[in-house]
Design an enzyme around this catalytic site. Structure first.
Site, PDB file in Angstrom:
ATOM      1  N   GLY B 218       1.011  -1.230  -0.079  1.00 14.22           N
ATOM      2  CA  GLY B 218       0.074   0.159   0.180  1.00 14.22           C
ATOM      3  C   GLY B 218       0.859   1.235   0.092  1.00 14.22           C
ATOM      4  O   GLY B 218       1.992   1.270  -0.776  1.00 14.22           O
ATOM      5  N   GLY B 221       4.499   1.379  -0.412  1.00 17.29           N
ATOM      6  CA  GLY B 221       5.411   0.758  -1.313  1.00 17.29           C
ATOM      7  C   GLY B 221       5.592  -0.595  -1.654  1.00 17.29           C
ATOM      8  O   GLY B 221       4.691  -1.457  -1.232  1.00 17.29           O
ATOM      9  N   GLY B 247      -2.355  -2.480  -7.733  1.00 21.16           N
ATOM     10  CA  GLY B 247      -1.699  -3.536  -7.768  1.00 21.16           C
ATOM     11  C   GLY B 247      -1.465  -4.123  -9.271  1.00 21.16           C
ATOM     12  O   GLY B 247      -0.331  -4.731  -9.595  1.00 21.16           O
ATOM     13  N   ASP B 248      -2.568  -4.194 -10.145  1.00 18.56           N
ATOM     14  CA  ASP B 248      -2.648  -4.444 -11.482  1.00 18.56           C
ATOM     15  C   ASP B 248      -1.708  -3.616 -12.214  1.00 18.56           C
ATOM     16  O   ASP B 248      -0.975  -3.980 -13.241  1.00 18.56           O
ATOM     17  CB  ASP B 248      -4.079  -4.406 -12.237  1.00 18.56           C
ATOM     18  CG  ASP B 248      -5.101  -5.272 -11.302  1.00 18.56           C
ATOM     19  OD1 ASP B 248      -4.475  -6.312 -10.844  1.00 18.56           O
ATOM     20  OD2 ASP B 248      -6.271  -4.732 -11.102  1.00 18.56           O
TER      21      ASP B 248
END
Lengths: 306, 306
Positions: B218, B221, B247-248
C-alpha cells in the site's frame, strides 16, 4: 388472450448473502435472475392460472436478451419489441440474517421516437387477439408523457378493455382516455390526487375518466368504485411474506373478472384471495395455490357507505 | 506481446446514487459497465502504455458477452474462451454523499472439465507469441485447485516467463511450478505464509519456488526479494484516490521490466510510479500519465537490510 404491456421491462437480479457490510467488499453466496416488471408478473400469474397471455413492451441490449431468455424458459409468449437501449436491472440484495432486502433500481433505456412508433404498430397487431390489455409500470425515458393515454385509445379503437396500473403523472395522463379500470395502491392514490381519504381519491380518478377504480390498501384489502357501486373487500387473515407482486396478482384477477363479466363482489373476492396468495409465495409473479383456494370463499366483501 | 489470463473475468457494474437507503428501494442515477478482473486491468494499463497485449481466460453467458463487447470497444485483443456458465458481475454501489463504495462480488460460473481442457489448448496456441504471461485473480469453481501450477508449467514449456498475482491456496499451489515472479499484497502475503513480517514471508515464498517476490504494501510501497538481491521502493508522495487497480498497474510495470531485462531498482521504481499513477485515476486499469512521468525519477529505492 390477455395482453400485458411492460414498457420498462427489467431483469430482476437477486443477490443473497448473510449480511451486507456497507462500504466493504461482499461475497454474494447465490445469484438468481429472472424477467421482471409489473406486466411480466401479471402474465406469470395468468399463465399459472392456465389463462392464455402474451407479454409485450420494450426490451433491449444484453439485459433485454437475458430477460427474454427467462420468459421463454418460463413458457410465456414473448412479444417484446427489441430496442437499441439497454434494459434496466433491478438488484435485490437479500440479507438472510436480517431477513430484509435493499433494492437498487436502474433507470433503464432511453427509447427512440422510431422505436415508440414501431411499438404502436406491434400493439395494433396484437390487440385484435386480446380479450383485455393491461398497461403496467413506469415509463422509460423517451416515450411521451401521455404514453398510457395513447395506448388506451389504441385499445378502445379495437374494442379491447384496458387496465392501467401506473402511478403519478403516467396514471393521471391515462385517465382522460377512459381506461376500464385503474389499480393504484394507497400511496399512488394519494400522490395522484393529493387526497388523503382513499374513497374521495378514488372518486376523483373516476371523475377524471377511469371506468372503475380499485385501490389496494395493503393489509386493509381493496376498495372499489365502479359503475355498479362501491365495495370494500378484506382478507380474513393477515399473511406474512413478500408483498412485491401482490398488486400484480390483484391486477391479474381483476382483468380476468372484467373479461368474464363477473359480478363485482365475486371479482373483488378473487382479487383479494389471489393477492394474499401472492404474498405467501417467495417470488413476485408467483402465488400459493392452497392459500388462493382456501381464502377465495372467505373474503369479506361489503358495500361502501358513501 | 504480453498475454494476460483472467480465469474469472467479470463485468464490473457501477451504480451511482446520492445515498443508499438500506432495506429501502433506491433509484440509481447512473449505471456504468466495463470488463473487469485483474488480468483485464493489467492489459488495459499495458495497452495505454502502447504495449501489445492479449486478454485470455474464460467468459460465458450474456454477462460474458457484455464484458467481451467492452474489451472490443476498449481496443483490447480479446482471446477469452467462451464457456457455458454465466460470468460473474461485480456491483459497486457508489454513494456520492458519503464518497464511499459498497461492493458486491458474484461467485461466477462453474467451469466444466471439457472447458478447462479447451482452455489449456487455447493457452498453448497463444504462448508462442508471448514475451511473458500474467496469471491474475481468483479461480472460478470447477478448475483444479492447482490451476496456476498447471498454467505456469505450460508457460515454462514454451520458455515464457510467468507472473502470478493470486492469493491464498491458488498462490501457494502455483509456487512449486516456479513462476518468475509473484506479487502478493501485504494481506495476501501474511495469509499465504502465516508470517507477519513481510520480508520473512516473501523469503518463504521464494523458498517454495517463486523466482522473485514483489509485495505491495500500500502506501509503504514495494519490497522485492529477487535472485539479484532485495530492495524496498517507496513513492515520495502519498496520493489520495482509488486503490483498486494499483496492484494491477504494478504487475504491468513489473512484467514489462522482466521482459526488457531492466535492472531491478529501475523496474521497481517504475512499478511504484505506475501504481501511484493508477491510484490517481478514477477507474481500475487506468492511470494518470502526468503523475506517472513526474514520479518515476523520484521513487526512493534502497537495498533491503536482511
Amino acid at each position: 388472450m390477455i395482453l400485458t404491456v411492460t414498457l420498462n421491462a427489467a431483469l430482476d437480479v437477486t443477490h443473497r448473502l448473510d449480511r451486507l457490510r456497507r462500504y466493504g467488499s461482499n461475497r454474494v453466496r447465490d445469484v438468481a435472475e429472472r424477467a421482471g416488471g409489473k406486466g411480466v408478473n401479471v402474465s406469470r400469474v395468468l399463465h399459472a392460472l392456465g389463462q392464455p397471455t402474451v407479454v409485450t413492451g420494450l426490451a433491449g441490449g444484453l439485459t433485454g436478451a437475458a430477460l427474454r431468455r427467462d420468459l421463454v424458459e418460463a413458457g410465456l409468449a414473448d412479444q417484446l419489441l427489441p430496442i437499441e437501449g439497454e434494459s434496466r436491472r433491478t438488484v435485490a440484495v437479500v440479507e438472510e440474517q436480517a431477513g430484509d432486502t435493499t433494492i437498487l433500481l436502474e433507470p433503464g433505456p432511453v427509447v427512440r421516437p422510431g422505436e415508440w412508433a414501431r411499438f404502436l404498430g406491434r400493439l395494433d397487431a396484437l390487440l385484435p387477439g386480446a380479450a383485455a390489455v393491461v398497461f403496467s409500470g413506469s415509463l422509460p425515458r423517451g416515450v411521451p408523457e401521455d404514453a398510457y393515454a395513447v395506448l388506451v385509445r389504441r385499445a378502445h379503437a379495437h374494442d379491447v378493455p384496458a387496465v392501467v396500473d401506473a402511478d403519478g403523472a403516467a396514471l393521471r395522463a391515462a385517465l382522460p382516455a377512459g381506461p376500464a379500470l385503474v389499480k393504484p395502491n394507497a400511496g399512488e392514490l394519494a400522490a395522484a390526487t393529493g387526497l388523503a381519504d382513499p374513497v374521495a381519491a378514488a372518486r376523483s380518478l373516476r371523475a377524471a375518466g377511469a371506468g372503475a377504480v380499485v385501490a389496494s390498501l395493503g393489509p386493509d384489502g381493496l376498495i372499489a368504485l365502479t359503475p355498479h357501486g362501491g365495495w370494500r373487500a378484506r382478507s380474513p387473515e393477515r399473511l406474512a411474506g413478500n408483498p412485491t407482486g401482490a398488486g400484480d396478482a390483484a391486477v391479474a384477477a381483476l382483468t380476468l373478472g372484467l373479461v368474464a363479466g363477473a359480478p363485482w363482489p365475486d371479482l373483488l373476492a378473487e382479487a383479494v384471495a389471489l393477492s394474499a396468495a401472492a404474498v405467501a409465495a417467495p417470488l413476485a409473479g408467483e402465488f400459493d395455490p392452497a392459500v388462493h383456494r382456501r381464502l377465495r370463499s372467505l373474503v369479506d366483501v361489503r358495500p361502501l357507505r358513501t
